[in-house]
Design a protein around this motif. Structure first.
Motif, short mmCIF file in Angstrom:
data_model
loop_
_atom_site.label_atom_id
_atom_site.label_comp_id
_atom_site.label_asym_id
_atom_site.label_seq_id
_atom_site.Cartn_x
_atom_site.Cartn_y
_atom_site.Cartn_z
N LEU A 84 15.01 13.64 -13.06
CA LEU A 84 15.11 12.73 -11.92
C LEU A 84 13.77 12.54 -11.23
O LEU A 84 13.45 11.45 -10.75
N GLN A 85 12.95 13.59 -11.18
CA GLN A 85 11.63 13.47 -10.54
C GLN A 85 10.72 12.52 -11.32
O GLN A 85 9.99 11.72 -10.73
N ARG A 86 10.75 12.58 -12.64
CA ARG A 86 9.92 11.68 -13.45
C ARG A 86 10.42 10.25 -13.33
O ARG A 86 9.64 9.30 -13.30
N LEU A 87 11.73 10.09 -13.26
CA LEU A 87 12.28 8.75 -13.07
C LEU A 87 11.92 8.22 -11.69
O LEU A 87 11.67 7.02 -11.52
N ASN A 88 11.88 9.10 -10.70
CA ASN A 88 11.49 8.69 -9.36
C ASN A 88 10.03 8.21 -9.35
O ASN A 88 9.68 7.25 -8.66
N ALA A 89 9.19 8.88 -10.11
CA ALA A 89 7.78 8.46 -10.21
C ALA A 89 7.69 7.07 -10.82
O ALA A 89 6.93 6.21 -10.35
N ALA A 90 8.47 6.82 -11.88
CA ALA A 90 8.49 5.50 -12.50
C ALA A 90 9.03 4.46 -11.53
O ALA A 90 8.53 3.32 -11.48
N LYS A 91 10.04 4.83 -10.76
CA LYS A 91 10.60 3.92 -9.76
C LYS A 91 9.55 3.45 -8.77
O LYS A 91 9.52 2.27 -8.39
N LEU B 14 3.98 11.11 -13.74
CA LEU B 14 3.81 9.90 -14.55
C LEU B 14 3.23 10.19 -15.93
O LEU B 14 3.22 9.32 -16.80
N THR B 15 2.77 11.41 -16.14
CA THR B 15 2.16 11.79 -17.42
C THR B 15 3.11 11.54 -18.58
O THR B 15 4.27 11.97 -18.55
N PRO C 230 0.82 -1.23 0.00
CA PRO C 230 0.00 0.00 0.00
C PRO C 230 0.85 1.27 0.00
O PRO C 230 0.46 2.28 -0.60
N GLY C 231 2.01 1.23 0.66
CA GLY C 231 2.88 2.39 0.67
C GLY C 231 3.42 2.71 -0.71
O GLY C 231 3.51 3.88 -1.10
N SER C 232 3.80 1.67 -1.47
CA SER C 232 4.28 1.87 -2.83
C SER C 232 3.19 2.47 -3.71
O SER C 232 3.44 3.39 -4.51
N ILE C 233 1.98 1.96 -3.57
CA ILE C 233 0.86 2.48 -4.35
C ILE C 233 0.56 3.92 -3.96
O ILE C 233 0.31 4.77 -4.81
N SER C 234 0.59 4.18 -2.65
CA SER C 234 0.33 5.53 -2.15
C SER C 234 1.36 6.52 -2.71
O SER C 234 1.01 7.62 -3.15
N GLY C 235 2.63 6.12 -2.70
CA GLY C 235 3.67 6.99 -3.24
C GLY C 235 3.51 7.22 -4.73
O GLY C 235 3.72 8.33 -5.22
N ALA C 236 3.12 6.17 -5.46
CA ALA C 236 2.91 6.31 -6.90
C ALA C 236 1.76 7.27 -7.19
O ALA C 236 1.85 8.09 -8.12
N ILE C 237 0.70 7.21 -6.40
CA ILE C 237 -0.43 8.13 -6.57
C ILE C 237 0.03 9.57 -6.30
O ILE C 237 -0.34 10.51 -7.00
N GLY C 238 0.86 9.73 -5.27
CA GLY C 238 1.36 11.06 -4.94
C GLY C 238 2.21 11.66 -6.05
O GLY C 238 2.29 12.88 -6.19
#
Length: 257
Positions: A179-186, A67-68, A54-62
């Motif tokens: 780096l921020q977009r790559l972090n979102a993908a991560k 992610l666009t 759930p934490g990974s999903i929560s971070g991805a939503i944030g």
């Protein structure tokens, strides 16, 4: 668990969810706490993997704004993450707990070197693409990134600690993006690895439901905190946080026994 142990696991979940979303290595917070409550190492690893989903999903939503435009890339890389995560989960149950103890600090150290050198590497790659007339390159990183993330995901399914740092180093070197977009993908890739490994563990391993629920709730909260903090960090500061956390991860991995 006692009430104090439950509070400690919950707090560790918040910390892990926060740091995982920003950088990675949250397992280095939750894993020792779970061991301190008396859980065996494999049970602690499995419970931790389940709780961090759930934490990974929560971070991805944030990080959804970052992610666009990455859908095609992420779908391809998620295939590598899923295959690797399943392989790592199987290895966790087959190999002795100490199997990766020597190689893990080396992997994390190499990833940190790549993170430090990433700006120079990216510029060199960009100059080469411009000379060859392929300025944008493969938006998904090509076979090399797929193979690298596959191997990193095997490790992620096995233990997860610092897998985010390894992902960021590989993508930063092979993808032309911020780096921020790559972090979102991560965050998406980490969620896939944790989910695939956890689904396997549900049927093949022992886990502690109390620990899972406490980490799940805590990491969900932490994921939102991490997204709010991480998205505001300038690239240089984010890279600095990655290096500091990764260095601390190496120290803990080397000295935890």
């Amino acid at each position: 668990m006692t009430i104090w142990e439950m509070l400690a696991v919950f707090a560790a979940g918040i910390g892990a969810g926060t740091i995982n979303t920003i950088v990675g290595s949250g397992t280095l917070i939750t894993f020792p706490v779970l061991l301190a409550t008396g859980l065996p190492p494999v049970t602690a690893t499995v419970s931790n993997a389940l709780g961090l989903i759930p934490g990974s999903i929560s971070g991805a939503i944030g990080y959804r704004a970052e992610l666009t435009g990455q859908r095609r890339r992420i779908v391809r890389l998620c295939v590598a993450a899923a295959i690797g995560g399943l392989g790592g989960a199987i290895l966790l149950l087959l190999l002795p707990p100490t199997a990766f103890e020597t190689i893990v600090p080396v992997l994390v150290g190499l990833a940190l070197v790549l993170v430090i050198l990433q700006p120079r590497i990216s510029k060199a790659v960009q100059r080469r693409r411009e000379r060859e007339g392929t300025e944008d390159g493969d938006p998904a990183g090509g076979p090399l990134l797929f193979a690298g993330l596959l191997l990193a995901s095997v490790y992620g399914g096995y233990f997860t600690a610092a897998q985010g740092i390894i992902y960021l180093s590989l993508m930063g070197m092979l993808l032309h993006d911020t780096l921020q977009r790559l972090n979102a993908a991560k965050n998406i890739l980490a969620a896939v690895v944790n989910t695939v490994a956890a689904l396997f563990f549900l049927f093949a391993a022992h886990f502690d439901w109390t620990a899972v629920l406490l980490i799940a709730i805590g990491s969900t909260i932490g994921g939102q905190i991490g997204a709010k903090v991480g998205r505001r960090l300038p690239p240089a500061v984010l890279r600095g946080v990655i290096i500091v956390v990764g260095t601390l991860a190496i120290v803990q991995l080397v000295t935890r026994h």
